[in-house]
Design an enzyme around this catalytic site. Structure first.
Site, PDB file in Angstrom:
ATOM      1  N   GLN A 110       0.866  -1.186   0.000  1.00 30.86           N
ATOM      2  CA  GLN A 110       0.000   0.000   0.000  1.00 30.86           C
ATOM      3  C   GLN A 110       0.899   1.231   0.000  1.00 30.86           C
ATOM      4  O   GLN A 110       1.816   1.334   0.824  1.00 30.86           O
ATOM      5  CB  GLN A 110      -0.905   0.017   1.252  1.00 30.86           C
ATOM      6  N   HIS A 116      -8.504   2.613  -0.533  1.00 35.93           N
ATOM      7  CA  HIS A 116      -9.049   2.629  -1.900  1.00 35.93           C
ATOM      8  C   HIS A 116      -9.152   1.209  -2.409  1.00 35.93           C
ATOM      9  O   HIS A 116      -8.306   0.368  -2.132  1.00 35.93           O
ATOM     10  CB  HIS A 116      -8.178   3.476  -2.836  1.00 35.93           C
ATOM     11  N   HIS A 118      -8.992  -1.145  -5.595  1.00 36.88           N
ATOM     12  CA  HIS A 118      -8.534  -1.224  -6.983  1.00 36.88           C
ATOM     13  C   HIS A 118      -9.531  -2.070  -7.773  1.00 36.88           C
ATOM     14  O   HIS A 118      -9.933  -3.146  -7.322  1.00 36.88           O
ATOM     15  CB  HIS A 118      -7.181  -1.934  -7.079  1.00 36.88           C
TER      16      HIS A 118
END
Ligand code: 5GP
Length: 130
Positions: A110, A116, A118
């Site tokens: 990360q 977030h 992907h």
């Protein structure tokens, strides 16, 4: 005395100035970004260094640092991120399949401390991932 005053007001006694994350700056149009979708909870933007023909990041507006720092309050938000991934995948024509990934922490590489999801697709994936 002067030295004490200088040290006291040098910032050490003030609350830290909260710095926006890279993704917040993109959401706020302070940095360039290719935004495909946005709503009141999240934004979907193309990854600058795509690892597949479609590589989109689904990012909550709330700058939660990582998967590890999610709480039960974020349960609905996390489900929402996946539903947005599903919507973007359909819009991108990923009918053969796609992959969703949360990298969490240094061992998973990360690199941006703003959680977030992907979304990767448009090519044949391999398993296990690298
Ligand atoms: P992580 O490694 O934290 O799971 O994912 C961070 C992602 O952000 C990486 O895939 C990286 O390519 C992407 N990224 C880094 N900087 C930028 C940028 O300035 N704009 C965009 N759109 N993506 C970025």
């Amino acid at each position: 005395m002067l030295r004490w005053l200088r040290d006291a007001f040098s910032g050490a006694m003030l609350p830290p100035v909260s710095e926006k994350t890279l993704f917040q700056k993109i959401m706020d149009r302070e940095e360039p970004g290719d935004i495909l979708y946005e709503d009141n909870l999240c934004v979907a933007l193309r990854d600058i260094n795509p690892q597949a023909p479609t590589h989109v990041l689904i990012v909550p507006r709330n700058p939660i640092p990582s998967l590890d720092t999610l709480t039960e309050e974020d349960e609905t938000l996390v489900g929402h991120l996946f539903l947005v991934a599903q919507k973007v995948a359909a819009e991108e024509g990923l009918t053969d399949g796609y992959r969703t990934v949360f990298n969490n922490g240094p061992a998973a590489q990360q690199t941006v401390a703003h959680v977030h999801l992907h979304l990767l697709g448009g090519r044949q994936m391999s398993w296990p991932p690298g």
